[in-house]
Design an enzyme around this catalytic site. Sequence first.
Site, PDB file in Angstrom:
ATOM      1  N   TRP A 101     -18.826  48.004  46.331  1.00 27.99           N
ATOM      2  CA  TRP A 101     -18.940  46.579  45.997  1.00 27.99           C
ATOM      3  C   TRP A 101     -18.937  45.685  47.229  1.00 27.99           C
ATOM      4  O   TRP A 101     -19.701  44.716  47.302  1.00 27.99           O
ATOM      5  CB  TRP A 101     -17.848  46.158  45.011  1.00 27.99           C
ATOM      6  CG  TRP A 101     -18.080  46.736  43.654  1.00 27.99           C
ATOM      7  CD1 TRP A 101     -17.283  47.608  42.973  1.00 27.99           C
ATOM      8  CD2 TRP A 101     -19.217  46.502  42.795  1.00 27.99           C
ATOM      9  NE1 TRP A 101     -17.849  47.944  41.761  1.00 27.99           N
ATOM     10  CE2 TRP A 101     -19.031  47.275  41.625  1.00 27.99           C
ATOM     11  CE3 TRP A 101     -20.377  45.739  42.906  1.00 27.99           C
ATOM     12  CZ2 TRP A 101     -19.958  47.291  40.570  1.00 27.99           C
ATOM     13  CZ3 TRP A 101     -21.295  45.754  41.863  1.00 27.99           C
ATOM     14  CH2 TRP A 101     -21.085  46.517  40.715  1.00 27.99           C
ATOM     15  N   ASP A 170     -13.106  39.549  46.642  1.00 25.08           N
ATOM     16  CA  ASP A 170     -13.598  39.978  45.333  1.00 25.08           C
ATOM     17  C   ASP A 170     -12.438  40.688  44.639  1.00 25.08           C
ATOM     18  O   ASP A 170     -12.042  41.780  45.043  1.00 25.08           O
ATOM     19  CB  ASP A 170     -14.795  40.916  45.528  1.00 25.08           C
ATOM     20  CG  ASP A 170     -15.313  41.501  44.211  1.00 25.08           C
ATOM     21  OD1 ASP A 170     -14.741  41.193  43.139  1.00 25.08           O
ATOM     22  OD2 ASP A 170     -16.291  42.276  44.262  1.00 25.08           O
ATOM     23  N   LYS A 194     -13.424  43.354  33.572  1.00 22.56           N
ATOM     24  CA  LYS A 194     -12.572  44.458  33.996  1.00 22.56           C
ATOM     25  C   LYS A 194     -11.168  44.272  33.425  1.00 22.56           C
ATOM     26  O   LYS A 194     -10.692  45.064  32.650  1.00 22.56           O
ATOM     27  CB  LYS A 194     -12.492  44.536  35.523  1.00 22.56           C
ATOM     28  CG  LYS A 194     -13.845  44.563  36.227  1.00 22.56           C
ATOM     29  CD  LYS A 194     -14.557  45.895  36.070  1.00 22.56           C
ATOM     30  CE  LYS A 194     -16.061  45.839  36.307  1.00 22.56           C
ATOM     31  NZ  LYS A 194     -16.496  45.400  37.613  1.00 22.56           N
TER      32      LYS A 194
HETATM   33  C1  LIG Z   1     -17.747  45.245  38.402  1.00 26.86           C
HETATM   34  C2  LIG Z   1     -17.589  44.702  39.752  1.00 26.86           C
HETATM   35  C3  LIG Z   1     -18.540  43.845  40.319  1.00 26.86           C
HETATM   36  C4  LIG Z   1     -19.821  43.461  39.621  1.00 26.86           C
HETATM   37  O1  LIG Z   1     -19.584  42.688  38.510  1.00 26.86           O
HETATM   38  P1  LIG Z   1     -20.776  42.097  37.620  1.00 26.86           P
HETATM   39  O2  LIG Z   1     -20.040  41.221  36.683  1.00 26.86           O
HETATM   40  O3  LIG Z   1     -21.463  43.252  36.969  1.00 26.86           O
HETATM   41  O4  LIG Z   1     -21.685  41.342  38.515  1.00 26.86           O
HETATM   42  C5  LIG Z   1     -18.288  43.353  41.585  1.00 26.86           C
HETATM   43  N1  LIG Z   1     -17.179  43.675  42.256  1.00 26.86           N
HETATM   44  C6  LIG Z   1     -16.239  44.502  41.744  1.00 26.86           C
HETATM   45  C7  LIG Z   1     -15.021  44.822  42.536  1.00 26.86           C
HETATM   46  C8  LIG Z   1     -16.421  45.041  40.476  1.00 26.86           C
HETATM   47  O5  LIG Z   1     -15.484  45.848  39.965  1.00 26.86           O
END
Ligand SMILES: *Cc1c(COP(=O)(O)O)cnc(C)c1O
Length: 358
Positions: A101, A170, A194
């Site tokens: 990511w 993030d 998540k």
């Molecule tokens: C799932 C995830 C993403 C991407 O998320 P989307 O909503 O599909 O754009 C980005 N960073 C992390 C750490 C993730 O777990």
Amino acid sequence: MPTNVYNFGAGPATLPKIVIDKIANRLGNFTDGMSIMEISHRSSAFKDFASQSEKNLRSLLQIDDSYAVLFLQGGATQQFSMVPMNLANQGTVDYLITGAWSKKAADYAAYHSRLNIVADSLDSNYKDVSDPINWTHSKDAEYFYYCANETIHGLEIHQIPSVSVPIVSDMSSTLCTRPIDIEKYSLIFAGAQKNLGIAGLTIVIVKKDLIIGKAKDLPPLMRFDSHHNDKSMLNTSPVFSWYVAGLVFEWILEQGGLDAMSKLNENKASLIYNYIDNSTLYQNHVNPKFRSWVNIPFTMTQDGLEKKFLKMSSDAGFKNLKGHRTVGGMRASVYNAMPIEAITKLITFMEDFENINS
Ligand SMILES: *Cc1c(COP(=O)(O)O)cnc(C)c1O
């Protein structure tokens, strides 16, 4: 069908049962005989709900008024672009790459800024993070970026890196799994699916002084300040996703807030890692210092057993234990909503499987 089904998927992920029941009970009538799926984001009933949900999130994370809290669309991935577009202004940005990511975020940032990679965990196959002494910071970075928890590789940074520029993180798979020191961050973002709800909603927490009056050349929907000025209702908001997240925030508060979540998550993670480390069949390769509390990848010491494990575990009610397609193996994602009894049952299943197969 087994009586108890546990969804170990990494996202969209398991929701608290209480939240699902609440949604089901109220689905037909959120206000005045209309469903939450039918009402306007500008209705007073939803606006009240939305503002309460922001209050609850602020209280959970202790976010003061110097931060804007935005409820946006586009997923975490859209933030990979919005962050450099709004905060970098073509300047230099520092990215720490620790997994899939942050790698993707860095690739996206290169479109809008001069990208400097501080360190890249690729050489350890994303199982470790190099010593900060060896990181190569740029002199004039607009911000330092890292991914707090790499959902695919199961690598988590448990201590905020010590840097002298604004920190962007993030936290898609880790926000609200524990208390954090919010003042240390300038911007945090998280896709909701998540740990906070369902897809369609992305939370952005950002220092107001970083966004107000900046980024004038960007289109309104890509600007943090325009979303902030319109209270995240610049266009039709994802009402249902926002609603689910609001119920999840309420649920976390009822559970005792982030201290309670932190205890629960640390406990769940240590049960699984302890079991794996003492087993002869299963293994986890992430440096223990950087093991994720919520995404736990594991492989087998014997070849040819994975398919059987995934089939048998699924039949027994342990769903979605397959690792991400890019890394293989297995992965147990155990966010806030995963109850401790799911972990003890999973471990019992893994033990039985080990006994039969060794
Ligand atoms: C799932 C995830 C993403 C991407 O998320 P989307 O909503 O599909 O754009 C980005 N960073 C992390 C750490 C993730 O777990």
